[in-house]
Enzyme design. Structure first.
Site, short mmCIF file in Angstrom:
data_model
loop_
_atom_site.label_atom_id
_atom_site.label_comp_id
_atom_site.label_asym_id
_atom_site.label_seq_id
_atom_site.Cartn_x
_atom_site.Cartn_y
_atom_site.Cartn_z
N LYS A 170 0.85 -1.17 -0.05
CA LYS A 170 -0.01 0.13 -0.01
C LYS A 170 0.72 1.20 -0.03
CE LYS A 170 -1.89 2.63 3.24
NZ LYS A 170 -1.78 3.96 2.42
N PRO A 204 -6.94 3.66 7.54
CA PRO A 204 -7.94 3.04 7.95
C PRO A 204 -8.69 2.06 7.27
CG PRO A 204 -8.25 5.29 8.40
CD PRO A 204 -7.15 5.05 7.47
N GLU A 245 9.75 1.65 10.87
CA GLU A 245 10.63 2.81 10.53
C GLU A 245 9.67 4.31 10.94
OE1 GLU A 245 12.08 6.07 9.64
OE2 GLU A 245 12.01 5.18 7.67
N CYS A 279 12.91 11.65 7.92
CA CYS A 279 12.63 11.23 9.25
C CYS A 279 14.07 11.39 9.87
CB CYS A 279 12.07 9.81 9.27
SG CYS A 279 12.73 8.51 8.03
N GLU A 379 8.74 16.61 15.92
CA GLU A 379 9.12 16.30 14.59
C GLU A 379 8.31 17.27 13.79
OE1 GLU A 379 10.16 12.75 11.68
OE2 GLU A 379 8.26 12.42 12.47
#
Length: 475
Positions: A170, A204, A245, A279, A379
């Site tokens: 996905k 979802p 991750e 990230c 973040e």
């Protein structure tokens, strides 16, 4: 264009079970430039069933044949390289040069390192009279993010196939077109039917369904820590393996013996790369207290040298951030930094001058940030750098490790031995000394709330394997 509204299931492009469309927004224009279909449980069930059937035979495919398959995928990837770059530029606003040289390149580089790792990977080991074998874990649900789409797709799909697993992917629903191109590559490469499947959709309705599916043996997820927690909780009911991750708030410690001007300037560049949407970006720059103002002067000059604008224009360094949601979040956090007393050295709230459309952020540097400030802890995921002072080296290490995250850390020193000693104290999955080149043969993953498991090369293959000991195997 013909496959944008389709899913790839059981070796064929198929329509969704229940038709539903979602606009894909170009963040540089704020306008929809195409649509995708979004899936439901029924589509996930079809894809998982196909993967489960295919696993019975693909798990037995020889080592050599899996190497040959990955090499064929890489060959087609290289043929479609420009299509990948253009897709990433359109869907996430990456400057086209960066889309080619970093985004599309990352997919190629990870394919190459996975192939090299697989060629030398030992799937069995004799220990006395016991044979220890590593076998594919089964059907794997792969959920990937929008910020490095090909990097993360390849870092999951390639090692899963290398291990002998079958997969359902996905991609992110807000940057999905590179995933469609990737699926076309898999089809053209002749991946056996059912081995690779792709269903677009939201978290979802598709991602969580995949995570909780009883016929899925493993979930590999990259995204926010918040979403990762949901995935892990959903997967827990079926006691499947979950590799994650997640987020980061990486510290960049500039030691007293660093080449200060270079270290600060490159630190700004590292933070702003990919428009700050990485990230592992070095978003907290730690500098000696007595050199704080010196660092701010260097950082200001470096930040003001970045050109923000049209991703398709030559010379653009930074494009927009991905969405209105991200734009609003970053603006709120910049304002919070101001409200909490940080000094705006460069940038600030609002769009850059001359840009009144698109999700563009002013490249921002905050000075005199203290460790408890929001901009030092959350973040931000945009081109926003916080400069923090430290009293001494132990204090720097303390500040760096004082985070719920532990994805990466950065150490700058002219003395490599000194840098190595500080690196040993870092609670982070990757420690970068003096801005090294990207190493796709290293491990990648985090400590603490930055996740678990490791990706890249043989580390990635290992995560998709079960270990079986055959005791009494004999000579």
């Amino acid at each position: 264009m013909s496959n944008h509204l389709k899913f790839y299931i059981d070796g064929a492009w198929v329509d969704p079970v229940v038709p539903a469309k979602l606009d894909v927004i170009n963040p540089a224009t704020e306008e929809a430039y195409t649509q995708i279909s979004v899936g439901t449980k029924a589509d996930v069930d079809k894809a998982v069933a196909a993967a489960k059937r295919a696993f019975k035979t693909f798990s037995l495919v020889s080592h050599a044949d899996r190497v040959a398959l990955l090499k064929r995928i890489l060959e087609i990837y290289n043929e479609r390289f420009e299509d990948i770059a253009q897709a990433v530029s359109d869907e996430m606003g990456a400057p086209i040069g960066f889309a080619r040289d970093a985004q599309a390149w990352a997919g190629r580089a990870h394919m190459e390192s996975t192939i090299a790792a697989l060629e030398n990977y030992e799937f069995s080991e004799k220990r006395g009279a016991t044979m220890v074998v590593k076998e594919p874990i089964g059907v794997c649900a792969l959920i990937t993010p929008w910020n490095w789409p090909l990097n993360q797709i390849v870092c999951k799909v390639a090692p899963a196939l290398a291990a002998g697993c079958t997969v359902v992917l996905k991609p992110s629903e807000i940057a999905p077109i590179s995933g469609v191109v990737w699926s076309e590559i898999m089809d053209a490469a002749g991946v056996p039917k059912g081995v690779y499947n792709m269903v677009n959709g939201n978290g979802p309705d598709v991602g969580q369904v995949m995570a909780g599916h009883p016929d899925v043996d493993m979930v590999s997820f990259t995204g926010s820590t918040r979403a990762g927690i949901i995935v892990a909780k959903t997967a827990a009911d079926t006691v499947k393996r979950v590799a994650q991750e997640l987020g980061g708030k990486s510290a960049n410690i500039i030691l007293e013996d660093a080449d200060f001007a270079t270290a600060v300037a490159k630190g700004v560049e590292g933070c702003f790369g990919n428009t700050g949407q990485s990230c592992d970006a070095p978003t907290r720059m730690l500098v000696p207290k007595g050199r704080h103002d010196e660092a701010l002067g260097i950082a200001k000059k470096a930040a003001e040298g970045f050109k923000t604008g049209d991703p398709k224009a030559e010379g653009t360094d930074l494009g927009p951030v991905i969405s209105q949601l991200q734009f609003d979040k970053i603006q709120r956090l910049i304002q919070t930094g101001i409200d909490e007393g940080a000094t705006v050295v460069a940038g600030g709230v609002g769009r850059p001058d001359g840009l009144n459309r698109g999700y563009y952020i002013r490249p921002t540097v905050f000075g005199h940030v203290t460790p408890e400030m929001t901009v030092a802890r959350e973040e931000i995921f945009g081109p926003v750098l916080s400069v923090i002072s430290y009293d001494n080296e132990d204090h720097a290490v303390e500040i760096a490790n004082d985070s719920v995250y532990g994805l990466a850390a950065y150490i700058q020193s002219e003395n490599k031995d000194h840098a190595r000693k500080v690196a040993a104290k870092m609670r982070a999955g990757t420690v970068n000394l003096n801005y090294p080149d990207w190493d796709t043969f290293s491990s990648f993953g985090g400590y603490k709330q930055s996740g678990n498991g490791r990706e890249y090369a043989d580390f990635g293959i290992h995560d998709f394997l079960e270990i079986k000991s055959i005791v009494g195997y004999g000579d």
